[in-house]
Motif scaffolding. Structure first.
Motif, PDB file in Angstrom:
ATOM      1  N   ASP A 267       9.528   3.370  -4.085  1.00 43.31           N
ATOM      2  CA  ASP A 267      10.408   3.756  -5.190  1.00 43.31           C
ATOM      3  C   ASP A 267      11.815   4.040  -4.669  1.00 43.31           C
ATOM      4  O   ASP A 267      12.106   3.830  -3.492  1.00 43.31           O
ATOM      5  N   ALA A 268      12.700   4.510  -5.545  1.00 44.97           N
ATOM      6  CA  ALA A 268      14.088   4.745  -5.154  1.00 44.97           C
ATOM      7  C   ALA A 268      14.220   5.860  -4.117  1.00 44.97           C
ATOM      8  O   ALA A 268      15.133   5.844  -3.289  1.00 44.97           O
ATOM      9  N   ILE A 269      13.335   6.813  -4.142  1.00 38.53           N
ATOM     10  CA  ILE A 269      13.390   7.937  -3.206  1.00 38.53           C
ATOM     11  C   ILE A 269      12.761   7.565  -1.867  1.00 38.53           C
ATOM     12  O   ILE A 269      13.312   7.841  -0.806  1.00 38.53           O
ATOM     13  N   TRP A 270      11.578   6.969  -1.912  1.00 36.63           N
ATOM     14  CA  TRP A 270      10.831   6.567  -0.704  1.00 36.63           C
ATOM     15  C   TRP A 270      10.560   5.071  -0.800  1.00 36.63           C
ATOM     16  O   TRP A 270       9.473   4.644  -1.185  1.00 36.63           O
ATOM     17  N   PRO A 271      11.557   4.224  -0.457  1.00 32.98           N
ATOM     18  CA  PRO A 271      11.460   2.781  -0.733  1.00 32.98           C
ATOM     19  C   PRO A 271      10.502   1.986   0.148  1.00 32.98           C
ATOM     20  O   PRO A 271      10.094   0.892  -0.254  1.00 32.98           O
ATOM     21  N   GLN A 272      10.127   2.480   1.312  1.00 28.01           N
ATOM     22  CA  GLN A 272       9.240   1.700   2.169  1.00 28.01           C
ATOM     23  C   GLN A 272       7.827   1.644   1.606  1.00 28.01           C
ATOM     24  O   GLN A 272       7.432   2.460   0.777  1.00 28.01           O
ATOM     25  N   LEU A 273       7.080   0.666   2.080  1.00 30.23           N
ATOM     26  CA  LEU A 273       5.669   0.514   1.721  1.00 30.23           C
ATOM     27  C   LEU A 273       4.849   0.303   2.989  1.00 30.23           C
ATOM     28  O   LEU A 273       5.374  -0.038   4.042  1.00 30.23           O
TER      29      LEU A 273
ATOM     30  N   SER B 236       3.030   3.685  21.150  1.00 25.93           N
ATOM     31  CA  SER B 236       3.981   3.958  22.233  1.00 25.93           C
ATOM     32  C   SER B 236       5.288   3.185  22.041  1.00 25.93           C
ATOM     33  O   SER B 236       6.343   3.629  22.490  1.00 25.93           O
ATOM     34  N   THR B 237       5.231   2.048  21.382  1.00 25.24           N
ATOM     35  CA  THR B 237       6.431   1.244  21.143  1.00 25.24           C
ATOM     36  C   THR B 237       7.232   1.770  19.961  1.00 25.24           C
ATOM     37  O   THR B 237       8.463   1.785  19.996  1.00 25.24           O
ATOM     38  N   TYR B 238       6.552   2.193  18.914  1.00 29.09           N
ATOM     39  CA  TYR B 238       7.203   2.622  17.676  1.00 29.09           C
ATOM     40  C   TYR B 238       6.892   4.086  17.400  1.00 29.09           C
ATOM     41  O   TYR B 238       6.178   4.417  16.448  1.00 29.09           O
ATOM     42  N   ILE B 239       7.444   4.947  18.229  1.00 30.32           N
ATOM     43  CA  ILE B 239       7.225   6.382  18.082  1.00 30.32           C
ATOM     44  C   ILE B 239       7.824   6.828  16.749  1.00 30.32           C
ATOM     45  O   ILE B 239       8.958   6.515  16.418  1.00 30.32           O
ATOM     46  N   GLY B 240       7.020   7.516  15.963  1.00 31.15           N
ATOM     47  CA  GLY B 240       7.477   8.009  14.672  1.00 31.15           C
ATOM     48  C   GLY B 240       7.183   7.091  13.500  1.00 31.15           C
ATOM     49  O   GLY B 240       7.335   7.494  12.352  1.00 31.15           O
ATOM     50  N   GLU B 241       6.786   5.857  13.775  1.00 30.03           N
ATOM     51  CA  GLU B 241       6.390   4.952  12.683  1.00 30.03           C
ATOM     52  C   GLU B 241       4.918   5.186  12.372  1.00 30.03           C
ATOM     53  O   GLU B 241       4.112   5.412  13.266  1.00 30.03           O
ATOM     54  N   GLY B 242       4.573   5.091  11.127  1.00 28.06           N
ATOM     55  CA  GLY B 242       3.198   5.327  10.718  1.00 28.06           C
ATOM     56  C   GLY B 242       2.283   4.153  11.034  1.00 28.06           C
ATOM     57  O   GLY B 242       2.595   3.006  10.718  1.00 28.06           O
ATOM     58  N   ALA B 243       1.176   4.467  11.691  1.00 25.63           N
ATOM     59  CA  ALA B 243       0.140   3.470  11.969  1.00 25.63           C
ATOM     60  C   ALA B 243      -1.140   4.233  12.292  1.00 25.63           C
ATOM     61  O   ALA B 243      -1.163   5.044  13.206  1.00 25.63           O
ATOM     62  N   ALA B 244      -2.182   3.981  11.525  1.00 32.22           N
ATOM     63  CA  ALA B 244      -3.455   4.672  11.745  1.00 32.22           C
ATOM     64  C   ALA B 244      -4.601   3.682  11.576  1.00 32.22           C
ATOM     65  O   ALA B 244      -4.526   2.765  10.760  1.00 32.22           O
TER      66      ALA B 244
ATOM     67  N   VAL C 266       0.853  -1.179   0.000  1.00 33.53           N
ATOM     68  CA  VAL C 266       0.000   0.000   0.000  1.00 33.53           C
ATOM     69  C   VAL C 266       0.894   1.235   0.000  1.00 33.53           C
ATOM     70  O   VAL C 266       1.796   1.365   0.832  1.00 33.53           O
ATOM     71  N   MET C 267       0.664   2.125  -0.950  1.00 32.91           N
ATOM     72  CA  MET C 267       1.454   3.352  -1.064  1.00 32.91           C
ATOM     73  C   MET C 267       0.661   4.537  -0.548  1.00 32.91           C
ATOM     74  O   MET C 267      -0.564   4.566  -0.663  1.00 32.91           O
ATOM     75  N   GLY C 268       1.381   5.502   0.010  1.00 31.35           N
ATOM     76  CA  GLY C 268       0.718   6.714   0.452  1.00 31.35           C
ATOM     77  C   GLY C 268       1.556   7.506   1.422  1.00 31.35           C
ATOM     78  O   GLY C 268       2.707   7.178   1.702  1.00 31.35           O
ATOM     79  N   GLN C 269       0.947   8.571   1.939  1.00 29.73           N
ATOM     80  CA  GLN C 269       1.607   9.393   2.936  1.00 29.73           C
ATOM     81  C   GLN C 269       0.586   9.863   3.947  1.00 29.73           C
ATOM     82  O   GLN C 269      -0.493  10.341   3.591  1.00 29.73           O
ATOM     83  N   GLY C 270       0.935   9.714   5.205  1.00 28.60           N
ATOM     84  CA  GLY C 270       0.116  10.221   6.293  1.00 28.60           C
ATOM     85  C   GLY C 270       0.912  11.251   7.054  1.00 28.60           C
ATOM     86  O   GLY C 270       1.414  12.198   6.468  1.00 28.60           O
ATOM     87  N   ASN C 271       1.087  11.023   8.348  1.00 28.79           N
ATOM     88  CA  ASN C 271       1.831  11.964   9.187  1.00 28.79           C
ATOM     89  C   ASN C 271       3.326  11.709   9.209  1.00 28.79           C
ATOM     90  O   ASN C 271       4.066  12.458   9.840  1.00 28.79           O
ATOM     91  N   THR C 272       3.790  10.653   8.555  1.00 30.99           N
ATOM     92  CA  THR C 272       5.220  10.345   8.516  1.00 30.99           C
ATOM     93  C   THR C 272       5.700  10.445   7.074  1.00 30.99           C
ATOM     94  O   THR C 272       4.979  10.922   6.200  1.00 30.99           O
ATOM     95  N   ASN C 273       6.920   9.984   6.826  1.00 31.95           N
ATOM     96  CA  ASN C 273       7.473  10.034   5.469  1.00 31.95           C
ATOM     97  C   ASN C 273       6.615   9.236   4.501  1.00 31.95           C
ATOM     98  O   ASN C 273       5.986   8.254   4.884  1.00 31.95           O
ATOM     99  N   PRO C 274       6.627   9.637   3.229  1.00 33.29           N
ATOM    100  CA  PRO C 274       5.878   8.869   2.220  1.00 33.29           C
ATOM    101  C   PRO C 274       6.362   7.423   2.158  1.00 33.29           C
ATOM    102  O   PRO C 274       7.531   7.142   2.418  1.00 33.29           O
TER     103      PRO C 274
END
Length: 99
Positions: free
Chosen positions: A51-57, A82-90, A39-47
């Motif tokens: 791809d080569a610029i934003w490789p995570q999914l 609380s465990t993964y501060i800064g990781e995207g999860a919604a 799943v691709m997208g952007q929320g409150n964290t990095n996109p």
């Protein structure tokens, strides 16, 4: 019944599933879900674009559960946040009616 859509970075997917499966065992319910990979997208964290610029999914889970179990998912999400501060999860909840 409630529909819960959960979008999270793939990095925390295993921890989510471990917490969800444990909660289902404790509640003595079947652990039902639909999983959508890549799943691709952007929320409150990095996109997360794969791809080569934003490789995570991201990964997305869709759960259809009884109203009384919504707090179980809320607690799981709080644990992940609380465990993964800064990781995207919604997670998003809506009413659902079976046809």
């Amino acid at each position: 019944m409630k529909r819960i859509e959960i979008v999270m970075t793939q990095a925390i997917e295993v921890d989510f599933m471990n917490l969800y499966e444990k909660a289902c065992r404790i509640a003595d319910i079947k652990c039902k879900f639909t999983k959508i990979d890549n799943v691709m997208g952007q929320g409150n964290t990095n996109p997360k674009l794969g791809d080569a610029i934003w490789p995570q999914l991201n990964v997305m889970f869709i759960l259809i559960i009884e109203d009384k179990y919504v707090n179980i998912i809320r607690n799981i999400m709080n644990t992940l946040h609380s465990t993964y501060i800064g990781e995207g999860a919604a997670a998003f909840v809506s009413d659902v009616e079976e046809l």
